[in-house]
Design a protein around this motif. Structure first.
Motif, mmCIF file in Angstrom:
data_model
loop_
_atom_site.group_PDB
_atom_site.id
_atom_site.type_symbol
_atom_site.label_atom_id
_atom_site.label_comp_id
_atom_site.label_asym_id
_atom_site.label_seq_id
_atom_site.Cartn_x
_atom_site.Cartn_y
_atom_site.Cartn_z
ATOM 1 N N GLN A 72 0.828 -1.210 0.000
ATOM 2 C CA GLN A 72 0.000 0.000 0.000
ATOM 3 C C GLN A 72 0.861 1.259 0.000
ATOM 4 O O GLN A 72 0.502 2.263 -0.628
ATOM 5 N N ARG A 73 1.989 1.193 0.661
ATOM 6 C CA ARG A 73 2.914 2.337 0.665
ATOM 7 C C ARG A 73 3.532 2.548 -0.710
ATOM 8 O O ARG A 73 3.641 3.682 -1.190
ATOM 9 N N PRO A 76 0.219 3.400 -3.765
ATOM 10 C CA PRO A 76 -0.930 4.020 -3.083
ATOM 11 C C PRO A 76 -2.172 4.168 -3.966
ATOM 12 O O PRO A 76 -3.294 4.211 -3.446
ATOM 13 N N ARG A 79 -4.302 1.055 -3.304
ATOM 14 C CA ARG A 79 -4.147 0.562 -1.936
ATOM 15 C C ARG A 79 -5.327 -0.309 -1.487
ATOM 16 O O ARG A 79 -5.174 -1.203 -0.656
#
Length: 205
Positions: A72-73, A76, A79
């Motif tokens: 997710q980082r 994004p 995500r």
């Protein structure tokens, strides 16, 4: 006869070609295997996601929440498309036959969560670098047989592995190809309808 890719980008293009070629395949579980040390599998998963999400609702699955958070980082914009094996099984998407999932490197210790999730899922499943079998399980045990039967439900689409004296490759729908390495040059050796075992590879290299 297929040729070995010059670099990772060419290998990814070969992978995409194999995925596209499997569009009419009746199988719903596919393997993609890049057996290189230090390869970032999330980048391969994202490349596959971009290819498949043009026509499907696609999710990328990991064994644990830490891997989900890392993805997710790094990505994004998508995500909400990341789940663990367990959380995806509990989601509303598990029974959707219009959904595609990409599982990233499930390990033998994930099997108790991974296998039920796969059995419940109704859509198309691609697994990148899975390790389904466990060498610590005794020969002839019920659990080993269960895992072996599970492995048989998957079809390989793309496989590439450097060897001590060569390389092994498969690009669906072609046969498996074995290459010998001499003086940093790879030479085609032979092709096989199924993945050659270690003895066959040893004899021919």
């Amino acid at each position: 006869m297929a040729c070995l890719p010059r670099d990772l980008n060419n290998a990814l293009k070969d992978m995409e070609g194999a995925v596209n070629s499997a569009g009419d395949n009746e199988c719903s579980r596919f393997l993609i295997e890049f057996l290189f040390e230090g390869l970032k599998l999330n980048n391969i998963a994202f490349r596959l996601y971009k290819l498949l999400s043009k026509d499907n609702d696609v999710f990328i699955l990991f064994s644990d929440t830490g891997s989900v958070a890392l993805a997710q980082r790094d990505f994004p914009d998508i995500r909400k498309k990341f789940y663990t094996f367990k959380s995806f099984r509990d989601s509303k998407y598990i029974t959707s036959d219009n959904t595609v999932v990409i599982s990233v490197s499930p390990q033998p210790f994930d099997f108790e969560f991974f296998e039920p999730m796969c059995d419940d899922f109704k859509g198309i499943h691609y697994s990148i670098n899975p390790k389904f079998e466990d060498a610590n399980i005794g020969i002839g045990s019920v659990i080993r047989k269960r895992r072996e039967n599970f492995v048989k439900t998957w079809q390989n689409l793309y496989y590439i592995q450097p060897l001590d004296k060569g390389a092994l490759m498969h690009i669906y729908p072609l046969n498996w190809s074995l290459f010998r390495k001499e003086n940093e040059v790879y030479t085609y050796v032979d092709s096989y309808e199924i993945k050659p075992d270690n003895e066959t590879i040893f004899v021919n290299l």
